[in-house]
Structure formats: C-alpha cells, structure tokens
Design an enzyme around this catalytic site. Structure first.
Site, PDB file in Angstrom:
ATOM      1  CG  ASP A  65      -1.846   1.171   1.277  1.00  9.79           C
ATOM      2  OD1 ASP A  65      -2.974   1.039   0.769  1.00  9.79           O
ATOM      3  OD2 ASP A  65      -1.452   2.228   1.820  1.00  9.79           O
TER       4      ASP A  65
ATOM      5  CE1 TYR B 210      -0.100   7.693   3.017  1.00  2.74           C
ATOM      6  CE2 TYR B 210       0.309   5.490   2.183  1.00  2.74           C
ATOM      7  CZ  TYR B 210      -0.503   6.381   2.847  1.00  2.74           C
ATOM      8  OH  TYR B 210      -1.704   5.962   3.335  1.00  2.74           O
TER       9      TYR B 210
ATOM     10  CE  LYS C   1      -4.147   4.557   0.665  1.00  2.00           C
ATOM     11  NZ  LYS C   1      -2.714   4.220   0.747  1.00  2.00           N
TER      12      LYS C   1
ATOM     13  CG  HIS D 295      -5.221   9.573   0.552  1.00  2.00           C
ATOM     14  ND1 HIS D 295      -3.859   9.583   0.336  1.00  2.00           N
ATOM     15  CD2 HIS D 295      -5.364   9.070   1.800  1.00  2.00           C
ATOM     16  CE1 HIS D 295      -3.227   9.101   1.395  1.00  2.00           C
ATOM     17  NE2 HIS D 295      -4.126   8.791   2.297  1.00  2.00           N
TER      18      HIS D 295
END
Length: 315
Positions: free
Chosen positions: A47, A52, A81, A112
């Site tokens: 994921d 990120y 996302k 998201h």
C-alpha cells in the site's frame, strides 16, 4: 480462493495482509530494504500513496524482485491513492504515480480523502486557503476513466462514511471496490462494515494496530488486558491477535513496520485462529478513533466545520 485472500466486486482477489509504506522519515533505502524483506517472507500486498512519497521506493523494490524472478507482477497487489490536490485530473495523477512506480497499472486506486484542495497543495496538512469545494461526481468520473483506460484494475475510496458512500452510489456508474478506513479492535466500524457488506464493498483497514510509532498513533490496543489474555491463550502476540481480528471480520489489514522482526511477526498472524469467545470479548473493548482528521476542519474554507461533519456523526 485461499483463506488469506478476499474477492473484490471486480472479481480480482486481494491478499488480506498488506504492508503499508508510509514513513514520516521517507527514507527510500530503508523502505526498499523493508519491502525486499517482506517479499521474501511472503507479503504480496503493498500500500502506497502519492502523499507518502514512497511510490518510487516501492516500485524499485518490486521491479528488482520481479527481475530476480522472486515474484511475477500478477502475484503482487499494489494500491495507491489520489491526493486531494489532484481531484481535478485523476488520470494525470495516476499516470504520475505509475511513472513513480515504474508500472503499467496498479491493482487498486483510491480517493484518499473526501476533500479537495487547490492544485498546489501537495502536502499533508493544508492551509485554510488550500480548500476547494468537493465535486465528487467529477472526481469519480475521473476515477472511472482511470479504470476504463486500464491504468488500474479497481477503484475505490478511503475515509468515507456510510453517508458519503451512499451519496457516491447514487450517481456512480462503477461501484467502489474498496473503502479503506481506520479499523482495529478499539474502532470496529460495525455500521460501516455492515453497509459495505450489503453493497459488496471490501473494507480495508489502515492502522490495524492503532498506528504505533506515528506521532498521532497509539499503543493502547496491544496493551489492552483482553487482547493480552487472548494472545496468551493462543500463544500469539497482541499484535497478531489484533491483525487476525480484522482479517476474521473480512477486512484486509494494512500494517506498517520496517523492522524485520515485526514484519515477520505480523505475517504470522495468518496462522492465528480466534474463536467465537475471543471475537465476542473484543467487542467489549471501549471504542476510540485515533486518526480523527482534525487537519481537515475549519470554519471558513473547509466543507467540514467539525469532526462530526467530516465523519457524518459516525464517530
């Protein structure tokens, strides 16, 4: 289908245990090393997200593993996302994520958060002037276009309440395959899981251990006497009990650790089997949401003036 997988409404399967790749330090070398360790231990679900900053590290590690013949692309399930600043053009955003990953497609692409920022707000914590009105119909049309173009195998959402899911279902041509939300023994999402089950939307759990190690996280779950007692009974660790609880509820669990021992401990949760009494006792735990989304609340520019509005009072 193996018991460590769930079938999505697309017909594709998702491994129930996934490795999260968010890291506040965003050290690509550490991230790549952890992913290599995880692949060797049997992890096949990974994921990531644009916000990120881990897409390049994940893509590099997976490509190396595929080139070495350790795994095939078809064996790997990758989720990324759509960040809130990219709602105006999900196709371009996903193409950028695919470039970061070095892949032709992701297995799952998620909205998201149910919030839209101006295009420059490519950072986690928005300023008041960064918010725009959310046009979910336009956003979802872009997500459906991603699917139509073959850039992803499935589309879904993250951090959506039952009310927001119902709103989406009212106009969507494609039903979301997944809703990824905070879920753990102390935030069980009973109402949301029931709704998702009725509409064949798979629930994926982030922070299944409460997010220890993050500045917003908590270690209280693995210290709860009920969890400790169940762990002792099964000769398991508290973390394994918490993860197994989520999987036995039908959710996939996305657990983040870059520590080799923890990565090994977490995947061993697949070997734990909780009985009916264990599941009943876990229901007795007091509930408390940990990641509340306070950064998305303000009274002037955000569509949400309160935490209760963000979660439609499911908090």
């Amino acid at each position: 289908m193996r018991s460590n997988q769930a079938r999505l409404n697309t017909g594709n399967v998702v491994p129930l245990l996934g490795l999260g790749t968010y890291s506040s330090s965003n050290d690509s070398e550490i991230t790549e090393k952890a992913i290599h360790m995880a692949i060797k231990m049997g992890y096949r679900h990974f994921d990531t997200a644009k916000i990120y900053g881990s897409e390049p590290a994940l893509g590099k590690a997976l490509m190396e593993a595929m080139n070495d013949g350790v795994v095939d692309r078809e064996d790997i399930f990758v989720t990324s996302k759509l960040w809130s600043s990219d709602h105006h053009d999900p196709v371009s955003a996903l193409n950028q994520s695919l470039q970061n990953l070095g892949m032709e497609y992701v297995d799952l692409y998620l909205v998201h958060w149910p919030v839209r920022f101006k295009s420059w707000a490519e950072y986690p914590i928005p300023n008041e002037e960064d918010f725009e009105d959310l046009d979910l119909e336009s956003t979802w049309a872009g997500m459906e276009k991603c699917l139509e173009l073959g850039l992803c195998k499935a589309i879904g959402v993250s951090n959506f309440s039952t009310k927001k899911l119902q709103h989406l279902l009212d106009f969507a041509s494609v039903c979301p395959a997944v809703n990824q939300v905070e879920m753990h023994p102390m935030w069980r999402q009973n109402k949301l899981r029931k709704f998702c089950g009725e509409h064949k939307i798979h629930v994926s759990a982030y922070m299944p251990l409460g997010g220890p190690g993050n500045f917003w996280g908590s270690t209280s779950i693995v210290k709860e006497p009920i969890i400790l007692s169940i762990a002792q009974k099964h000769k398991a660790t508290p973390a394994q009990v918490a993860l197994r609880w989520g999987m036995q509820k039908g959710a996939s669990v996305i657990v983040k650790s870059f520590n080799e021992d923890r990565i090994s401990e977490n995947i061993s949760a697949l070997n734990v089997k909780l009985d009916d009494n264990d599941m009943i006792n876990i229901e007795k735990l007091m509930e408390r949401k940990i990641l509340r989304g306070d950064h998305l609340i303000n009274k002037t520019t955000s569509p949400y003036e309160t935490i209760e509005q963000l979660w439609d009072y499911e908090i």
